[in-house]
Motif scaffolding. Structure first.
Motif, short mmCIF file in Angstrom:
data_model
loop_
_atom_site.label_atom_id
_atom_site.label_comp_id
_atom_site.label_asym_id
_atom_site.label_seq_id
_atom_site.Cartn_x
_atom_site.Cartn_y
_atom_site.Cartn_z
N MET A 371 0.81 -1.21 0.00
CA MET A 371 0.00 0.00 0.00
C MET A 371 0.85 1.26 0.00
O MET A 371 0.38 2.33 -0.42
CB MET A 371 -0.92 0.02 1.23
CG MET A 371 -1.92 -1.11 1.26
SD MET A 371 -2.61 -1.45 2.93
CE MET A 371 -2.89 0.19 3.57
N VAL A 372 2.08 1.16 0.50
CA VAL A 372 2.91 2.35 0.68
C VAL A 372 4.24 2.23 -0.07
O VAL A 372 5.26 2.74 0.38
CB VAL A 372 3.15 2.63 2.18
CG1 VAL A 372 1.86 3.07 2.86
CG2 VAL A 372 3.75 1.41 2.88
N PHE A 401 -5.31 4.02 -0.33
CA PHE A 401 -3.91 4.00 -0.74
C PHE A 401 -3.85 3.52 -2.18
O PHE A 401 -4.42 2.46 -2.50
CB PHE A 401 -3.10 3.07 0.17
CG PHE A 401 -3.06 3.48 1.62
CD1 PHE A 401 -1.94 4.12 2.14
CD2 PHE A 401 -4.14 3.23 2.46
CE1 PHE A 401 -1.90 4.49 3.48
CE2 PHE A 401 -4.11 3.59 3.79
CZ PHE A 401 -2.98 4.24 4.30
N VAL A 402 -3.16 4.25 -3.05
CA VAL A 402 -3.25 3.95 -4.47
C VAL A 402 -1.86 3.97 -5.11
O VAL A 402 -1.08 4.90 -4.92
CB VAL A 402 -4.16 4.96 -5.19
CG1 VAL A 402 -4.25 4.64 -6.68
CG2 VAL A 402 -5.56 4.96 -4.57
N TYR A 407 -6.11 0.37 -2.77
CA TYR A 407 -6.28 -0.33 -1.51
C TYR A 407 -7.13 0.53 -0.57
O TYR A 407 -6.97 1.75 -0.52
CB TYR A 407 -4.94 -0.60 -0.83
CG TYR A 407 -3.96 -1.42 -1.65
CD1 TYR A 407 -3.99 -2.81 -1.60
CD2 TYR A 407 -3.00 -0.80 -2.44
CE1 TYR A 407 -3.07 -3.57 -2.33
CE2 TYR A 407 -2.09 -1.55 -3.17
CZ TYR A 407 -2.13 -2.93 -3.11
OH TYR A 407 -1.23 -3.68 -3.83
N LEU A 408 -7.96 -0.11 0.21
CA LEU A 408 -8.79 0.60 1.18
C LEU A 408 -8.67 -0.08 2.53
O LEU A 408 -8.73 -1.31 2.61
CB LEU A 408 -10.25 0.60 0.73
CG LEU A 408 -11.24 1.46 1.54
CD1 LEU A 408 -10.93 2.94 1.37
CD2 LEU A 408 -12.67 1.16 1.12
N ARG A 446 -10.16 -3.81 8.44
CA ARG A 446 -10.31 -4.64 7.25
C ARG A 446 -9.49 -4.06 6.12
O ARG A 446 -9.45 -2.85 5.90
CB ARG A 446 -11.79 -4.74 6.83
CG ARG A 446 -12.63 -5.59 7.78
CD ARG A 446 -13.97 -5.97 7.19
NE ARG A 446 -13.82 -6.86 6.04
CZ ARG A 446 -14.85 -7.39 5.37
NH1 ARG A 446 -16.09 -7.09 5.75
NH2 ARG A 446 -14.65 -8.19 4.36
N PHE A 447 -8.83 -4.97 5.37
CA PHE A 447 -7.99 -4.61 4.24
C PHE A 447 -8.72 -5.01 2.95
O PHE A 447 -9.02 -6.19 2.76
CB PHE A 447 -6.65 -5.33 4.31
CG PHE A 447 -5.77 -4.93 5.46
CD1 PHE A 447 -4.77 -3.99 5.28
CD2 PHE A 447 -5.95 -5.49 6.72
CE1 PHE A 447 -3.94 -3.62 6.34
CE2 PHE A 447 -5.13 -5.14 7.78
CZ PHE A 447 -4.12 -4.19 7.58
N LEU A 448 -8.97 -4.05 2.08
CA LEU A 448 -9.70 -4.31 0.84
C LEU A 448 -8.88 -3.86 -0.36
O LEU A 448 -8.01 -2.98 -0.25
CB LEU A 448 -11.03 -3.57 0.84
CG LEU A 448 -11.96 -3.74 2.05
CD1 LEU A 448 -13.17 -2.84 1.91
CD2 LEU A 448 -12.37 -5.20 2.21
#
Length: 472
Positions: A371-372, A401-402, A407-408, A446-448
């Motif tokens: 994500m980072v 996060f893109v 990613y959310l 939650r990771f999406l």
């Protein structure tokens, strides 16, 4: 991923994802571009100093554990004050190791695994019984804990500066450290001392100008060597918008992680929270990540060699009757009855230790690092926009996060389940479950990832359109 290794297809995905994200977020707490960020950081317990048989020389245990961290993407190892001889008991001093050759071998091991290592220093705390100490460097305050009595030296004192800086430089060069962790010892707590009495010696108009100047010089020493500089100070003493660190450690002595989240979320990057489990109580390991990942803050891992507590039981040393002495002795007492663990690994660890802690940290790091990656963009605490189908429940924090993907993270900081309504299809990165209305259990993160589809040969579009094929 290294941006130079992206394929044309990945560049297309990145351009599409970023274009979509800028359209999808109308309001958020902060927009952040990821630059010069090492998310995986470990403070590594080395020894039971001042026990006379303390050794830093790396063992097979160290080699195996450090190799595991390196393989998991950890980039920065930090050693605390057990690397030096602050009490001048074993042949070193505050700025040198009692086991110099062992320290150099440990540094070499860390470097051989592709990681950097930084070492404890303080731009303020100094033992008042040290033969080099000068009373005019400090006020009357003393931090008396465990076995030490630390004066708090003034950042504007010319003599203290002239003493400190060359020793900091020698530390870096003699042992091969890549940077410094500054446990600042600043500013005064509620002890009646002024924050600054520098008068005409103050290098600027701000009340923290002398400290900021000294901290900047220490940071430059690290940067000259391609290294990093981490600072530890109270969040309430940091002026808004100021940043004189590469990384900021927060969390020591904090019992309320909800409060720490609220205090630290607007600090300049990069913040490395250390939830202090010597005091704070959590219901599950996951709660250590719930409060911080939505703000691009990944917790510091407390690890290394098991902390036995022997450092608080050395014969001939006078100990203070304080929290840390009792904490270390509690570790010792637990270990006598439980020689096979669970172990504690540092000052900010719980007693007893939490055997699942390392695995949970590594699991979250694996989810967080993509994500980072360098150049990613983040929209922290999204409030409005086409990303959302409906306004979020009050207790749910959503951060986007893109990079090549979107990613959310959804954090439910409340005590009841909550449902988030999203405009697009999202997939749970753990379970693969898809939907537009994910339920977030209480005190859960939650990771999406966004489900993207495309018409063959065309640009990416989102949703369940017919005639499309999924992009992995």
């Amino acid at each position: 991923m290294d941006p130079t290794e992206l394929t044309p297809e990945q560049h297309r995905a990145r351009l599409h994802s970023l274009h979509w994200a800028h359209q999808a977020v109308a309001d958020c707490r902060r927009h952040l571009v990821v630059e010069d960020y090492m998310p995986g950081q470990v403070v590594y317990n080395l020894s039971e100093y001042p026990a006379p048989d303390s050794s830093i020389r790396p063992t097979e245990y160290d080699a195996e554990l450090l190799r595991r961290f390196a393989d998991a993407g950890v980039e920065l190892i930090q050693v605390h004050e057990d690397w030096n001889d602050s009490q001048r008991l074993l042949g070193g001093d505050k700025f040198s190791s009692y086991d110099a050759e062992g320290m150099r071998q440990f540094v070499d091991l860390v470097h051989s695994l592709g990681m950097q290592i930084i070492a404890y220093i303080s731009s303020g705390y100094f033992e008042d019984s040290d033969p080099d100490f000068r009373q005019d460097w400090a006020g009357d305050y003393r931090l008396r804990e465990l076995y030490f009595s630390y004066a708090r030296c003034k950042p504007w004192h010319p003599g203290w500066r002239a003493y400190l800086l060359p020793r900091a430089e020698r530390m870096l060069d003699e042992y091969g450290f890549d940077g410094l962790y500054n446990d600042t010892g600043y500013p005064p707590v509620d002890d009646g001392e002024p924050v600054c009495d520098a008068g005409e010696l103050s290098p600027g108009p701000g009340k923290h100008a002398a400290f900021e100047d000294l901290s900047g010089m220490l940071r430059e020493l690290c940067h000259q060597r391609g290294g990093v500089y981490k600072v530890h100070m109270r969040t309430g003493d940091i002026e808004p918008g100021k940043r004189y660190w590469d990384y900021l450690w927060v969390g020591e002595s904090v019992r309320d992680l909800d409060g720490l989240r609220e205090t630290a979320r607007d600090l300049q990057p990069w913040v490395v929270p250390c939830p202090d489990l010597s005091r704070a109580q959590v219901e599950s390991e996951d709660e250590l990540y719930l409060h911080f990942l939505p703000y691009a803050q990944f917790p510091l891992r407390i690890d290394g060699r098991p902390m036995t507590g022997e450092r608080a039981l050395v014969e001939g040393i006078e100990y203070h009757d304080d929290f840390w002495t009792h904490h270390a002795r509690a570790m010792w007492q637990h270990l006598q009855s439980n020689p096979h663990g669970p172990y504690s690994y540092g000052w900010w660890d719980s007693v007893p230790g939490r055997p699942e802690g390392r695995e949970v940290w590594l699991d979250h790091l694996a989810l967080y690092r993509p994500m980072v990656s360098a150049g990613s963009q983040a929209w922290l605490e999204v409030r409005e926009g086409a990303l959302l189908g409906e306004p979020l429940p009050d207790d749910v924090i959503a951060s986007l996060f893109v990079n090549e993907q979107a990613y959310l993270v959804l954090a439910n900081v409340g005590d009841a389940p909550a449902r988030a309504s999203l405009a697009d299809q999202w997939a749970d990165r753990r379970t693969g479950e898809r939907g537009r209305q994910p339920i977030v259990p209480p005190r859960t993160l939650r990771f999406l990832t966004r489900v993207q589809t495309r018409t063959v040969g065309q640009s990416y579009i989102s949703g369940d359109n017919t005639g499309t094929s999924e992009v992995p």
